[in-house]
Motif scaffolding. Sequence first.
Motif, PDB file in Angstrom:
ATOM      1  N   VAL A  58     -24.240  -7.947   8.191  1.00  0.00           N
ATOM      2  CA  VAL A  58     -25.564  -8.398   8.590  1.00  0.00           C
ATOM      3  C   VAL A  58     -26.592  -7.875   7.589  1.00  0.00           C
ATOM      4  N   TYR A  59     -27.644  -8.663   7.379  1.00  0.00           N
ATOM      5  CA  TYR A  59     -28.774  -8.245   6.545  1.00  0.00           C
ATOM      6  C   TYR A  59     -30.036  -8.733   7.238  1.00  0.00           C
ATOM      7  N   ALA A  60     -31.179  -8.175   6.860  1.00  0.00           N
ATOM      8  CA  ALA A  60     -32.408  -8.521   7.582  1.00  0.00           C
ATOM      9  C   ALA A  60     -33.620  -8.533   6.667  1.00  0.00           C
ATOM     10  N   PHE A  61     -34.642  -9.268   7.128  1.00  0.00           N
ATOM     11  CA  PHE A  61     -35.931  -9.345   6.448  1.00  0.00           C
ATOM     12  C   PHE A  61     -37.036  -8.953   7.408  1.00  0.00           C
ATOM     13  N   GLN A  62     -38.137  -8.509   6.824  1.00  0.00           N
ATOM     14  CA  GLN A  62     -39.297  -8.142   7.628  1.00  0.00           C
ATOM     15  C   GLN A  62     -40.232  -9.340   7.803  1.00  0.00           C
ATOM     16  N   ARG A  63     -40.386 -10.125   6.754  1.00  0.00           N
ATOM     17  CA  ARG A  63     -41.388 -11.185   6.756  1.00  0.00           C
ATOM     18  C   ARG A  63     -40.789 -12.564   7.060  1.00  0.00           C
ATOM     19  N   GLU A  64     -41.542 -13.362   7.808  1.00  0.00           N
ATOM     20  CA  GLU A  64     -41.115 -14.729   8.114  1.00  0.00           C
ATOM     21  C   GLU A  64     -41.029 -15.568   6.846  1.00  0.00           C
ATOM     22  N   LEU A  65     -41.867 -15.260   5.868  1.00  0.00           N
ATOM     23  CA  LEU A  65     -41.852 -15.993   4.599  1.00  0.00           C
ATOM     24  C   LEU A  65     -40.469 -15.905   3.951  1.00  0.00           C
ATOM     25  N   ASP A  66     -39.876 -14.712   3.968  1.00  0.00           N
ATOM     26  CA  ASP A  66     -38.527 -14.551   3.409  1.00  0.00           C
ATOM     27  C   ASP A  66     -37.496 -15.239   4.284  1.00  0.00           C
ATOM     28  N   ARG A  67     -37.661 -15.133   5.586  1.00  0.00           N
ATOM     29  CA  ARG A  67     -36.742 -15.755   6.542  1.00  0.00           C
ATOM     30  C   ARG A  67     -36.612 -17.249   6.293  1.00  0.00           C
ATOM     31  N   ASP A  68     -37.713 -17.892   6.024  1.00  0.00           N
ATOM     32  CA  ASP A  68     -37.730 -19.346   5.892  1.00  0.00           C
ATOM     33  C   ASP A  68     -37.051 -19.854   4.622  1.00  0.00           C
ATOM     34  N   LYS A  69     -36.762 -18.983   3.679  1.00  0.00           N
ATOM     35  CA  LYS A  69     -36.128 -19.394   2.425  1.00  0.00           C
ATOM     36  C   LYS A  69     -34.610 -19.470   2.524  1.00  0.00           C
ATOM     37  N   ILE A  70     -34.015 -18.629   3.359  1.00  0.00           N
ATOM     38  CA  ILE A  70     -32.571 -18.469   3.411  1.00  0.00           C
ATOM     39  C   ILE A  70     -31.976 -19.425   4.443  1.00  0.00           C
ATOM     40  N   LYS A  71     -30.852 -20.070   4.076  1.00  0.00           N
ATOM     41  CA  LYS A  71     -30.201 -20.982   5.012  1.00  0.00           C
ATOM     42  C   LYS A  71     -28.684 -20.798   4.957  1.00  0.00           C
ATOM     43  N   VAL A  72     -28.033 -21.286   5.990  1.00  0.00           N
ATOM     44  CA  VAL A  72     -26.572 -21.238   6.043  1.00  0.00           C
ATOM     45  C   VAL A  72     -26.014 -21.973   4.829  1.00  0.00           C
ATOM     46  N   GLY A  73     -25.024 -21.369   4.192  1.00  0.00           N
ATOM     47  CA  GLY A  73     -24.413 -21.953   3.002  1.00  0.00           C
ATOM     48  C   GLY A  73     -24.924 -21.334   1.712  1.00  0.00           C
ATOM     49  N   ASP A  74     -26.096 -20.669   1.771  1.00  0.00           N
ATOM     50  CA  ASP A  74     -26.606 -19.984   0.583  1.00  0.00           C
ATOM     51  C   ASP A  74     -25.698 -18.801   0.256  1.00  0.00           C
ATOM     52  N   LYS A  75     -25.834 -18.328  -0.970  1.00  0.00           N
ATOM     53  CA  LYS A  75     -25.046 -17.174  -1.418  1.00  0.00           C
ATOM     54  C   LYS A  75     -25.997 -16.080  -1.877  1.00  0.00           C
ATOM     55  N   GLY A  76     -25.566 -14.847  -1.693  1.00  0.00           N
ATOM     56  CA  GLY A  76     -26.403 -13.718  -2.065  1.00  0.00           C
ATOM     57  C   GLY A  76     -25.645 -12.660  -2.831  1.00  0.00           C
ATOM     58  N   ILE A  77     -26.408 -11.889  -3.597  1.00  0.00           N
ATOM     59  CA  ILE A  77     -25.879 -10.733  -4.318  1.00  0.00           C
ATOM     60  C   ILE A  77     -26.741  -9.545  -3.925  1.00  0.00           C
ATOM     61  N   PHE A  78     -26.102  -8.437  -3.610  1.00  0.00           N
ATOM     62  CA  PHE A  78     -26.832  -7.229  -3.237  1.00  0.00           C
ATOM     63  C   PHE A  78     -27.017  -6.335  -4.456  1.00  0.00           C
ATOM     64  N   TYR A  79     -28.258  -5.856  -4.613  1.00  0.00           N
ATOM     65  CA  TYR A  79     -28.645  -4.965  -5.699  1.00  0.00           C
ATOM     66  C   TYR A  79     -29.020  -3.631  -5.068  1.00  0.00           C
ATOM     67  N   LEU A  80     -28.392  -2.560  -5.510  1.00  0.00           N
ATOM     68  CA  LEU A  80     -28.636  -1.245  -4.941  1.00  0.00           C
ATOM     69  C   LEU A  80     -29.826  -0.594  -5.638  1.00  0.00           C
ATOM     70  N   ILE A  81     -30.911  -0.420  -4.897  1.00  0.00           N
ATOM     71  CA  ILE A  81     -32.119   0.178  -5.481  1.00  0.00           C
ATOM     72  C   ILE A  81     -31.971   1.694  -5.553  1.00  0.00           C
ATOM     73  N   ARG A  82     -32.685   2.265  -6.480  1.00  0.00           N
ATOM     74  CA  ARG A  82     -32.696   3.725  -6.708  1.00  0.00           C
ATOM     75  C   ARG A  82     -31.302   4.289  -6.989  1.00  0.00           C
ATOM     76  N   SER A  83     -30.443   3.521  -7.609  1.00  0.00           N
ATOM     77  CA  SER A  83     -29.125   4.031  -7.997  1.00  0.00           C
ATOM     78  C   SER A  83     -29.134   4.308  -9.502  1.00  0.00           C
ATOM     79  N   ASP A  84     -28.268   5.190  -9.933  1.00  0.00           N
ATOM     80  CA  ASP A  84     -28.187   5.515 -11.353  1.00  0.00           C
ATOM     81  C   ASP A  84     -26.722   5.454 -11.773  1.00  0.00           C
ATOM     82  N   PRO A  85     -26.318   4.454 -12.541  1.00  0.00           N
ATOM     83  CA  PRO A  85     -27.125   3.355 -13.057  1.00  0.00           C
ATOM     84  C   PRO A  85     -27.433   2.333 -11.967  1.00  0.00           C
TER      85      PRO A  85
END
Length: 172
Positions: A58-85
């Motif tokens: 599961v993943y989540a968004f705070q804003r409805e603006l982001d919610r409205d962009k994502i749909k079933v069938g889309d693909k995502g890649i996760f980027y780990l923030i504050r990691s080194d590298p």
Amino acid sequence: METQRDLISSRRHTQRPRGRAGQPTKLNPRHRIPSCMVNFWIFPTTTEHWELVKAHNVYAFQRELDRDKIKVGDKGIFYLIRSDPPVFVGACDIVKPLDESKEPFWAQEKTEGRVIWPWRFQLTPLRLGAVDARRLSRQLSFIENKDAWSTYFMGSVANFGRSIPESDYELI
């Protein structure tokens, strides 16, 4: 008797969708969505959230603006923030529409006793592993300013809220 216009109109509705140069688009056999309609996203996340994403799909968004962009069938890649590298850590399919949740799930939500990221969607992991984002950034076409590459990975949906090209998704 059908006219030529009626025949052409009926063919449009029975033929596969057409892409560039009139060629049929490829169908994604898993979701039966034409690949030309699939969007590819980058989702920045913390180490703590990434562990929950992997454990609960599961993943989540705070804003409805982001919610409205994502749909079933889309693909995502996760980027780990504050990691080194800085790294990309996984790829996923979006398999269920976003739902508004009223229950705290993430650690910060539980600590504060309120929902911060209400727009949650289910995903299926496709691939897990670390890929050095800094090294790859020079090859990614959506990063226009190669010297400021890390700015493209800010926000709940990276690349300033825009999807990335399929070729960049495949490269990552």
